[in-house]
Enzyme design. Sequence first.
Site, short mmCIF file in Angstrom:
data_model
loop_
_atom_site.label_atom_id
_atom_site.label_comp_id
_atom_site.label_asym_id
_atom_site.label_seq_id
_atom_site.Cartn_x
_atom_site.Cartn_y
_atom_site.Cartn_z
N GLY A 147 8.82 -42.34 -12.75
CA GLY A 147 7.47 -42.61 -12.24
C GLY A 147 7.38 -42.00 -10.86
N THR A 148 7.04 -40.72 -10.83
CA THR A 148 7.16 -40.00 -9.56
C THR A 148 6.06 -40.34 -8.56
OG1 THR A 148 6.09 -38.13 -10.65
CG2 THR A 148 8.49 -38.07 -10.47
N ASN A 149 4.99 -41.01 -9.00
CA ASN A 149 4.00 -41.45 -8.00
C ASN A 149 4.61 -42.51 -7.09
OD1 ASN A 149 2.16 -39.83 -9.23
ND2 ASN A 149 1.05 -41.48 -10.27
N ASP A 150 5.12 -43.59 -7.71
CA ASP A 150 5.73 -44.65 -6.91
C ASP A 150 7.01 -44.16 -6.25
OD1 ASP A 150 4.25 -47.04 -6.72
OD2 ASP A 150 4.50 -47.35 -8.87
N HIS A 155 -8.07 -43.32 -5.42
CA HIS A 155 -8.28 -43.90 -6.75
C HIS A 155 -9.27 -43.07 -7.56
CE1 HIS A 155 -10.24 -46.63 -9.66
NE2 HIS A 155 -9.00 -47.06 -9.84
N CYS A 166 6.33 -39.29 -15.82
CA CYS A 166 4.96 -39.71 -16.15
C CYS A 166 4.08 -39.83 -14.91
CB CYS A 166 4.96 -41.01 -16.93
SG CYS A 166 5.70 -42.38 -16.02
N GLY A 185 -6.45 -10.52 8.06
CA GLY A 185 -5.99 -10.88 9.40
C GLY A 185 -5.25 -9.72 10.04
N SER A 210 11.91 -43.00 -17.78
CA SER A 210 10.74 -42.19 -17.46
C SER A 210 10.56 -42.24 -15.95
CB SER A 210 9.50 -42.75 -18.16
OG SER A 210 8.38 -41.99 -17.81
N MET A 230 -4.65 -5.62 11.03
CA MET A 230 -5.55 -4.63 11.62
C MET A 230 -6.34 -3.86 10.57
SD MET A 230 -4.76 -1.26 13.84
CE MET A 230 -5.03 -0.20 12.42
N TYR A 254 10.73 -34.32 -21.53
CA TYR A 254 9.29 -34.16 -21.64
C TYR A 254 8.59 -34.48 -20.32
CZ TYR A 254 8.94 -39.26 -21.89
OH TYR A 254 9.02 -40.60 -21.60
N ARG A 301 -3.33 3.00 8.49
CA ARG A 301 -3.62 1.84 7.64
C ARG A 301 -2.45 0.88 7.66
NH1 ARG A 301 -4.68 4.64 1.93
NH2 ARG A 301 -5.93 2.76 1.58
N ARG A 323 -3.45 -1.44 -6.71
CA ARG A 323 -2.71 -2.71 -6.70
C ARG A 323 -3.19 -3.54 -7.87
NH1 ARG A 323 -5.79 -5.08 -1.37
NH2 ARG A 323 -7.82 -4.38 -2.03
N ARG A 326 3.92 -49.05 -21.35
CA ARG A 326 4.49 -49.71 -20.19
C ARG A 326 3.97 -51.14 -20.13
NH1 ARG A 326 3.21 -47.52 -14.35
NH2 ARG A 326 1.18 -48.46 -14.77
N ARG A 373 -0.77 -47.28 -19.68
CA ARG A 373 -0.76 -48.28 -18.60
C ARG A 373 -1.55 -49.50 -19.05
NH1 ARG A 373 -2.43 -43.18 -15.10
NH2 ARG A 373 -3.48 -42.97 -17.10
N GLU A 426 11.49 -45.48 -10.63
CA GLU A 426 10.45 -45.24 -9.63
C GLU A 426 10.79 -45.87 -8.29
OE1 GLU A 426 6.74 -46.94 -10.99
OE2 GLU A 426 7.79 -48.49 -12.11
N LYS A 477 0.83 -1.20 0.00
CA LYS A 477 0.00 0.00 0.00
C LYS A 477 0.86 1.25 0.00
CE LYS A 477 -3.85 -0.66 2.33
NZ LYS A 477 -4.52 -0.92 3.64
P1 ADP Z 1 -8.11 -2.18 3.23
O1 ADP Z 1 -6.70 -2.64 3.09
O2 ADP Z 1 -8.93 -3.04 4.10
O3 ADP Z 1 -8.73 -1.83 1.91
P2 ADP Z 1 -7.56 0.60 3.57
O4 ADP Z 1 -6.42 1.04 4.40
O5 ADP Z 1 -7.39 0.62 2.10
O6 ADP Z 1 -8.01 -0.81 4.07
O7 ADP Z 1 -8.78 1.50 3.97
C1 ADP Z 1 -10.09 1.19 3.62
C2 ADP Z 1 -10.79 2.41 3.11
O8 ADP Z 1 -10.75 3.45 4.04
C3 ADP Z 1 -10.20 3.02 1.86
O9 ADP Z 1 -10.63 2.35 0.72
C4 ADP Z 1 -10.75 4.40 1.89
O10 ADP Z 1 -12.06 4.43 1.37
C5 ADP Z 1 -10.78 4.70 3.37
N1 ADP Z 1 -9.61 5.50 3.71
C6 ADP Z 1 -8.41 5.09 4.14
N2 ADP Z 1 -7.59 6.13 4.32
C7 ADP Z 1 -8.29 7.23 3.99
C8 ADP Z 1 -8.00 8.64 3.98
N3 ADP Z 1 -6.80 9.11 4.32
N4 ADP Z 1 -8.98 9.45 3.60
C9 ADP Z 1 -10.19 8.99 3.24
N5 ADP Z 1 -10.53 7.70 3.24
C10 ADP Z 1 -9.58 6.83 3.62
MG MG Z 2 4.69 -47.24 -10.86
MG MG Z 3 -7.92 -0.75 0.64
#
Ligand code: ADP
Ligand code: MG
Ligand code: MG
Length: 889
Positions: free
Chosen positions: A776-779, A465, A841, A105, A774, A107, A861, A96, A349, A627, A571, A755, A26
């Site tokens: 035979g990576t399974n066996d 199987h 194979c 996961g 060849s 914050m 191959y 952020r 992104r 084979r 086979r 194999e 980001k």
């Molecule tokens: P996530 O990674 O979950 O998308 P972000 O950090 O991108 O979290 O934030 C989520 C949303 O919060 C952004 O898409 C935007 O709409 C809003 N946001 C974040 N920072 C700002 C900011 N400085 N001004 C206005 N909106 C913001």
């Molecule tokens: Mg075999």
């Molecule tokens: Mg975002």
Amino acid sequence: MTKWVYSFGGSHNEGRAEMRNLLGGKGANLAEMAAIGLPVPPGFTITTEVCSAFYDNDRNYPADLKAQVDEALARVEAAMGLKFGDPSAPLLVSVRSGARVSMPGMMDTVLNLGLNEKTVEGLVKSSGDERFAWDSYRRFIQMYASVVMDVAHHRFEDILEDAKRALGVFDDTEITADAWRGIVKSYLNVVQKETGRPFPHEPQDQLWGAIGAVFGSWMNPRANTYRKLHDIPASWGTAVNVQSMVFGNMGNDCATGVCFTRDPSTGENIFYGEYLVNAQGEDVVAGIRTPQPMSALKATPEQSPMETVLPEAYQELCRVRELLEKHYRDMQDIEFTVQSNRLYMLQTRSGKRTAAAALKIAIDMAAEGLITKEEAIQRVPPASLDQLLHPTLDPKAERRQIARGLPASPGAATGIIAFSAEDVEDLAAKGEDVILVRIETSPEDVHGMHAARGVLTTRGGMTSHAAVVARGMGRVCVAGAGSIHVDYKAQTLTAGRETLKAGDWVTLDGGTGAVYSGKVPTIPPTLSGDFSTLMGWADSVRRLKVRTNAETPEDAETARRFGAEGIGLCRTEHMFFGPDRIGHVRQMIMSTEQDERARAIDALLPFQRDDFTQLFRIMAGLPVTVRLLDPPLHEFLPHGEHELEEVAKAMGKNVETLRARRSALSEANPMLGHRGCRLGISYPEIYNMQARAIIEAAIAVSKETGNAIVPEIMIPLVGVKTELERTRAAAEATVQAVFKEKGVTLEYLIGTMIELPRAAITAGQIAEVADFFSFGTNDLTQTTLGLSRDDAGSFLPHYVDTGLLPKDPFVSIDKEGVGGLVRLGAEGGRKTKPGLKLGVCGEHGGDPDSISFFESVGLDYVSCSPFRVPVARLAAAQAVLKQRQKQPV
Ligand code: ADP
Ligand code: MG
Ligand code: MG
């Protein structure tokens, strides 16, 4: 002095996209956008190195961090003409998180940070909007308290709901500034009550509280689990972005949105996404209000597209869209906010996309000159092609899921239920679509699996199987749906409260593992011109040849259509289960006298010759490796009284004698028993018959078609050079005999499978008598890891889940162990015979990661099941490009 903080967006823009490792995705992209002149609200990024230092130093920050943050914050203040914590006109920021790769996961973002009882009045003044200011304050308390202080979200929702009820309003926008004041008071009280601490009023405390929470979240259980599952090292750390706020919720000339520069599900080159007028970040995804489309082109009459509602900002965004695609040369996923008709960019992104979109975007961008053909090849994940080659469920159709198993073989299939292979065949012969339902399958079910649209089992894993055979045939398969109970006697399956009988409709989604009751319409795959374009590009780059594993004419033809360059593994034991053959095979195995056996074998010769003739015809001069018999003996023994009697009658023997023979033949561990070349050594007549059938067929097809057929005879399960020496000599004698009878000769090869670990280790010796290897990576996986494929289901998934093994070694080759033996075998073989033809194979021949490994070993191959052929072609091309990038030019 280490630089811990990088400014972006204002007069100081210190980062770039390449600094993703240091600044997180980001942060690096915010700096990049600012660098190319896009409107990014100023801010700064605290680096991932701070995160690492924090954890290395007992959760303490580097001593000079505070000073660097103060300096960066002062720059933001200067750029914005506002002061953080200023009661007359406060600077507000968002905090952020942002790791190198986007990571659930971590914050959640905190917005509007810097507000308190005093600064909120400053915001009232500077914005001239009391309602907005107090709404922002309550949003901030709610977000900060739940994200940083762990107060349950619903605590605040409850207060808000009660307030609305008391006011008699339904929508947040109807709440007055005064009412917000009251709600804020209740919010602050709840925080005090829930946490025993007051909500932090001091903006500096708020800021450091949020920064600490981001770094803290790097090690929370959710993030740890995600990292483990995705091979992300904990040492990478996360960055923290602090950015001045822009407001999408200051009126009807404001908005916020999330969009893609192209349609992420189809790849179509249109501006795709959603926005909301008068809203702040989280509102778009919160689902309280219905977001509206971007482009007027895609809007229904009831919708209010941004193009018509905020035309100026929309035009500006279109300009940004083009600029970003040109700059990043990929489809982008962007987040923006419009404040008083002015556009601000908050994130960009590379966008996630479906397989179909990945393909279309790659080809389109190459045509537009944005990327090269080589880059286009690398933009499509090979495994995702599976999605394009198989039918899918009609997304509009209604469906009722009754269970879920493993997504063992992709595609969607619907049909009536049959509980035995025989029933499937009968019904299919009448033109019915049938789903074979079994507790588990065995080689005897193969003909039923073939006649079925799909296979459902209640037991077994991804390499059971059913799974392996279905993938090989391109049949849909859901395996190991353990919540389904199958009763063969009653001819029913029960899932929860639902019971389906034989003849009832059921639908499988082999891509997700879902089982639906009833008939759900499917959509056939449509292979676009883009698909063959991409395949053509891949073919022009790859070095590895791609062959197929096939025994039936149908599979061989499918594989040819997908571009297979020969058969890498036929086979022959799979050819022995047909109803007209199995009897002879059983007699062959059960006979104790040589002439008895010879009779059974003679009866099989014409069948085998016919099989090979068909395969040679279809492959039209391409290499075909056959084979020789490698049967799991127990699978061919007559089961039960009835079959025993049948065989006895055919052989003119009494049942008791045969029963004794059967128990003499039964093995404690058939996988390591009397199989492969061991059988060919005990009963040379079997291999001789097969060698004869192969050569006779090759002579016939060469003559008939004018294609020079060069058959490759492959001896299985060789561990010692002498085994190959002896079986090779016997096969050669047969070949010479056939040449003499027919008065012709042709070129042929005799090689072996590698194999067994011993074969790999002594490959140099074995190569003296082999024309090709060849792997035979399974066996080889079974014997190297001492792991039975059929029994691993009870513990192997746990190994993978808990990180003992990075991947299922039957799906993706264990590079260090099994792969080490492949490398050793390849080197040993080529030392003795430079240019020795080397192939693979096993199931790994169709796995992109494994293919990349085989490229690095220099095999000639890979061979894989027909539907994997396109996957392998693309993966082989990517492997070459990857290898090239590693070598400095
Ligand atoms: P996530 O990674 O979950 O998308 P972000 O950090 O991108 O979290 O934030 C989520 C949303 O919060 C952004 O898409 C935007 O709409 C809003 N946001 C974040 N920072 C700002 C900011 N400085 N001004 C206005 N909106 C913001
Ligand atoms: Mg075999
Ligand atoms: Mg975002």
